[in-house]
Enzyme design. Structure first.
Site, mmCIF file in Angstrom:
data_model
loop_
_atom_site.group_PDB
_atom_site.id
_atom_site.type_symbol
_atom_site.label_atom_id
_atom_site.label_comp_id
_atom_site.label_asym_id
_atom_site.label_seq_id
_atom_site.Cartn_x
_atom_site.Cartn_y
_atom_site.Cartn_z
ATOM 1 N N ASP A 23 3.126 9.622 -3.435
ATOM 2 C CA ASP A 23 1.557 9.886 -3.703
ATOM 3 C C ASP A 23 0.723 10.167 -2.687
ATOM 4 O O ASP A 23 0.424 8.790 -2.139
ATOM 5 C CB ASP A 23 1.158 8.751 -4.852
ATOM 6 C CG ASP A 23 -0.389 9.207 -5.202
ATOM 7 O OD1 ASP A 23 -0.880 9.994 -4.611
ATOM 8 O OD2 ASP A 23 -0.877 8.368 -6.011
ATOM 9 N N LYS A 87 -7.220 14.380 3.050
ATOM 10 C CA LYS A 87 -6.743 15.215 2.183
ATOM 11 C C LYS A 87 -7.785 16.106 1.674
ATOM 12 O O LYS A 87 -7.258 17.324 1.216
ATOM 13 C CB LYS A 87 -6.190 14.386 1.025
ATOM 14 C CG LYS A 87 -5.621 15.049 -0.396
ATOM 15 C CD LYS A 87 -5.119 13.882 -1.266
ATOM 16 C CE LYS A 87 -4.710 14.838 -2.416
ATOM 17 N NZ LYS A 87 -4.158 13.609 -3.490
ATOM 18 N N GLU A 187 0.195 15.973 -9.542
ATOM 19 C CA GLU A 187 -0.214 14.696 -9.904
ATOM 20 C C GLU A 187 -0.067 14.462 -11.519
ATOM 21 O O GLU A 187 0.546 13.494 -11.849
ATOM 22 C CB GLU A 187 -1.306 14.206 -9.415
ATOM 23 C CG GLU A 187 -1.413 14.070 -7.862
ATOM 24 C CD GLU A 187 -2.448 13.996 -7.003
ATOM 25 O OE1 GLU A 187 -3.755 13.816 -7.452
ATOM 26 O OE2 GLU A 187 -2.484 14.031 -5.580
ATOM 27 N N ASP A 214 -7.922 11.222 -14.305
ATOM 28 C CA ASP A 214 -7.586 10.623 -13.185
ATOM 29 C C ASP A 214 -8.887 10.407 -12.243
ATOM 30 O O ASP A 214 -9.445 11.251 -11.883
ATOM 31 C CB ASP A 214 -6.537 11.575 -12.259
ATOM 32 C CG ASP A 214 -6.245 10.934 -10.725
ATOM 33 O OD1 ASP A 214 -6.841 9.920 -10.489
ATOM 34 O OD2 ASP A 214 -5.561 11.380 -10.294
HETATM 35 P P1 ADP Z 1 -6.891 7.886 -4.644
HETATM 36 O O1 ADP Z 1 -6.106 8.394 -5.812
HETATM 37 O O2 ADP Z 1 -8.388 8.599 -4.611
HETATM 38 O O3 ADP Z 1 -5.902 7.725 -3.656
HETATM 39 P P2 ADP Z 1 -6.664 5.173 -6.201
HETATM 40 O O4 ADP Z 1 -6.156 5.808 -7.342
HETATM 41 O O5 ADP Z 1 -5.897 4.460 -5.354
HETATM 42 O O6 ADP Z 1 -7.511 6.418 -5.495
HETATM 43 O O7 ADP Z 1 -8.129 4.475 -6.664
HETATM 44 C C1 ADP Z 1 -8.778 3.644 -5.591
HETATM 45 C C2 ADP Z 1 -10.132 3.256 -6.426
HETATM 46 O O8 ADP Z 1 -9.674 2.523 -7.577
HETATM 47 C C3 ADP Z 1 -10.971 2.256 -5.447
HETATM 48 O O9 ADP Z 1 -12.151 2.805 -5.521
HETATM 49 C C4 ADP Z 1 -10.808 1.202 -5.903
HETATM 50 O O10 ADP Z 1 -12.042 0.244 -5.584
HETATM 51 C C5 ADP Z 1 -10.612 1.358 -7.414
HETATM 52 N N1 ADP Z 1 -9.896 0.099 -7.984
HETATM 53 C C6 ADP Z 1 -8.888 -0.260 -7.839
HETATM 54 N N2 ADP Z 1 -8.721 -1.586 -8.719
HETATM 55 C C7 ADP Z 1 -9.784 -1.381 -9.626
HETATM 56 C C8 ADP Z 1 -10.245 -2.419 -10.644
HETATM 57 N N3 ADP Z 1 -9.408 -3.260 -11.024
HETATM 58 N N4 ADP Z 1 -11.239 -2.080 -11.236
HETATM 59 C C9 ADP Z 1 -12.093 -1.150 -10.830
HETATM 60 N N5 ADP Z 1 -11.751 -0.184 -9.816
HETATM 61 C C10 ADP Z 1 -10.491 -0.456 -9.040
HETATM 62 MG MG MG Z 2 -4.719 9.420 -6.619
#
Ligand code: ADP
Ligand code: MG
Length: 621
Positions: A23, A87, A187, A214
């Site tokens: 991913d 990205k 995705e 998402d």
């Molecule tokens: P991407 O797909 O954009 O790479 P992610 O799916 O990894 O991103 O999500 C990252 C986001 O999720 C960040 O903003 C992070 O603060 C948030 N996040 C992670 N854990 C939690 C949680 N327990 N509660 C709320 N937000 C969260």
């Molecule tokens: Mg993602």
């Protein structure tokens, strides 16, 4: 169709080589595999660390590169040398991103063309493909360290709305990182696979309509998919490419500033305090996903946030995402009641309020059992396992064994149908002429994985003639590839202004034995690095030559409007660009292009203004 695994080191065939699922996220990236014993998908991580690798790259002054958690700490201290959200730039031109320039703290260059963007760090130029490849290289290295075995093959996920150029860019990034990208998958499709939807042995899931919500760090996507007999089809996508968890953190920071009685502008003057607040806000947000009050003290100032306060803060933001869900249903022509599955993806969906809001909107419970920041990678690992032939129950569609494309300027291979695309399939792209008054265009069709057509296999060659005389760049030639279920390729070329049309039929696989296909794949892997370097160089040279040509044309017409000094500077800059083109350094070429552009931009604008002025004075009102 045969699937072939080749040991890169020895060139020998091997049966059970590992294929990983990746991913490649805007905020975080990670790798997953199917566990060899449990046969369950797992995200790879070192002991006591997270499986997530922040998608951040830091370039230090000595030329060292750091990726991940270590790079993240430089975001505020060295904003101009720390690249995040690469990205968002994949497959984009400056035109596409210029309205969001302020979002990026690093330098994105405006080269006045519609070619792909580049990021500049002093005298180095990086394409988004190169940047993404650095993240992929780090993921590959980590995976190899954990698995204690070489990792050379991968399935990589992309957002459902990624277009052909963005997918191709992702594929190139993988190649540049030394990975053979067996397939690029969506995705939301990966997330559905992780939830067991689409598995052939799961009879009840043969026909499904799935909503994938998402919410990541910086982007929000909603996709509506239809699953029919093992084939996922994207019915619609919607979302906001600048809405995510980072915005929630920002809302919390403003809330605290409000309470303390300072403005966010005042806070942002103290970079390190600003950083501390932002990180505390993220901590508070995550904490409140499982608690009702967060309390801490920073520099003797108490920072408090309750779950209720957080919900009030984010309500408008979540409202926006729900609007997107509505639009997406409308575009798909689907009623809420027809949705059979709702899947939650992205770290931000851990927030209970978000789960409730989505569930209330769709009037159905949501699927949230799988870790939302790993679910996409886990699905990619399942797809990888299917491709490896380990998961016989799952349907594997017929695919093209090698990429198909046409020759473009500089002898480059432009892939229209990437290898492993399921057939039947179609792909099309628009091209234009190179020189003024060009009346015919030679279209050469090639098969293979190498970046230069001379290393691939020529399948066919034909001419599109009788194009009416037009200045270079004006004709619009649509080239379409259509592969039917029998693997027969039909190539059509059509100039859309004049309607001139030409079509041929080719059999792409004809005459190639399995052994030859293997050899071609092996060559492409062994030469991947040289190929991409050469491709970047050829592209830089073509761009440079085109700029020289247009500058020359401009000078011919407008010599009288330029000062002696401007003429002299331009001549010098053109000469150094000409010189750079003969050398092997693409960074030097880009630097000289930038210099020439900087010299010509002011007078080009001036001449343009004068021309407009003249046109106006000639008109009688
Ligand atoms: P991407 O797909 O954009 O790479 P992610 O799916 O990894 O991103 O999500 C990252 C986001 O999720 C960040 O903003 C992070 O603060 C948030 N996040 C992670 N854990 C939690 C949680 N327990 N509660 C709320 N937000 C969260
Ligand atoms: Mg993602």
């Amino acid at each position: 169709m045969a699937k072939i695994a080749i040991n890169i080191a020895t060139g020998s065939l091997q049966k059970d080589e590992i294929i990983v699922g990746i991913d490649l996220g805007t905020t975080n990236s990670l790798v997953a595999i199917i566990h060899p014993e449990t046969k369950m998908p797992v995200a790879l991580k070192e002991h006591n660390t997270s499986s997530l690798v922040p998608s951040v790259i830091y370039f230090d002054e000595q030329g060292n590169i750091e990726v991940g958690e270590n790079a993240k700490s430089h975001l505020e201290s060295h904003p101009e040398r720390t690249i995040f959200s690469a990205k968002r730039l994949m497959g984009k031109s400056y035109e596409d991103v210029k309205n969001n320039q302020s979002f990026f703290s690093y330098k994105i260059i405006n080269d006045n063309t519609d070619s792909l963007v580049k990021v500049q760090l002093e005298n180095q130029f990086y394409s988004p493909v190169e940047l993404s490849s650095l993240i992929l290289k780090e993921l590959k290295k980590r995976a190899e360290h954990i698995l204690k075995t070489p990792v050379n093959k991968a399935v990589i996920t992309v957002p459902a709305y990624f277009n052909d150029t963005q997918r191709q860019a992702t594929r190139d990034a993988g190649k540049l990182a030394g990975l053979d990208v067996l397939r690029i998958i969506n995705e939301p499709t990966a997330a559905s696979l992780a939830y067991g939807i689409g598995h052939n042995n799961n009879q009840s899931s043969k026909h499904e309509i799935i909503a994938v919500y998402d919410l990541g760090g910086g982007t929000f996507d909603i996709s509506i998919l239809r699953l029919n007999d093992g084939i996922f089809e994207v019915l619609s996508t919607n979302g906001d490419t600048y809405l995510g968890g980072d915005d929630i953190d920002q809302l919390i920071v403003s809330h605290w500033c409000n309470k303390i009685g300072i403005t966010t502008e005042q806070l942002s003057k103290d970079k390190s305090l600003n950083q501390t607040y932002r990180l505390k806000a993220e901590t508070a947000k995550k904490y409140l996903s499982n608690a009702s009050v967060f309390e801490d003290i920073v520099n003797n100032v108490p920072l408090v946030l309750t779950k209720d306060e957080l919900e009030i803060l984010i309500a408008p933001l979540i409202g926006k995402t729900i609007k997107c869900c509505e639009l997406s249903l409308k575009d798909a022509g689907i009623k809420k009641t027809e949705i059979t599955n709702i899947i939650m993806v992205g770290g931000s969906t851990r927030i209970p309020y978000i789960k409730h809001s989505v569930s209330d909107f769709f009037e159905k419970p949501v699927n949230d059992k799988i870790n939302p920041d790993e679910v996409v990678a886990l699905g990619a690992a399942i797809q990888a396992d299917i491709l490896a032939g380990n998961n016989k129950e799952l349907l594997l569609l017929d695919v093209t064994p090698l990429s198909l494309g046409i020759e473009t300027v500089g002898g480059l291979m432009d892939v229209l149908v990437p290898r492993n695309s399921k057939i039947p399939t179609t792909a099309s792209r628009q091209y234009t002429t190179q020189v003024d008054g060009q009346s015919s265009m030679r279209i050469a069709v090639f098969q293979g994985e190498r970046d230069m057509v001379k290393d691939n296999r020529k399948l066919a060659n034909f001419n599109l003639s009788n194009i009416p005389a037009m200045p270079a760049g004006l004709p619009k030639v649509d080239i379409q590839f259509l592969i039917n279920a029998d693997g027969i390729l039909t190539v059509t070329a059509k100039e859309s202004r004049s309607g001139v049309f030409q079509q041929i039929e080719v059999k792409p696989q004809y005459g190639l034995t399995d052994a030859e296909v293997e050899q071609m794949l092996l060559d492409s892997i062994t030469h991947a690095k040289d190929d991409i370097v050469l491709r970047a160089l050829t592209e830089a040279r073509t761009e440079g030559e085109q700029l020289l040509k247009t500058t020359e044309k401009f000078l011919e017409k407008n010599t009288a409007s330029l000062t002696q000094e401007e003429l002299l500077h331009t001549a010098n800059a053109m000469q150094s660009l000409q010189m750079a083109i003969t050398m092997e350094d693409k960074n030097l070429i880009h630097q000289k292009i930038e210099e020439l552009n900087n010299i010509s931009r002011p007078y080009a604008e001036r001449v343009m203004d004068q021309a407009i002025g003249k046109a106006m004075t000639g008109k009688k009102i």
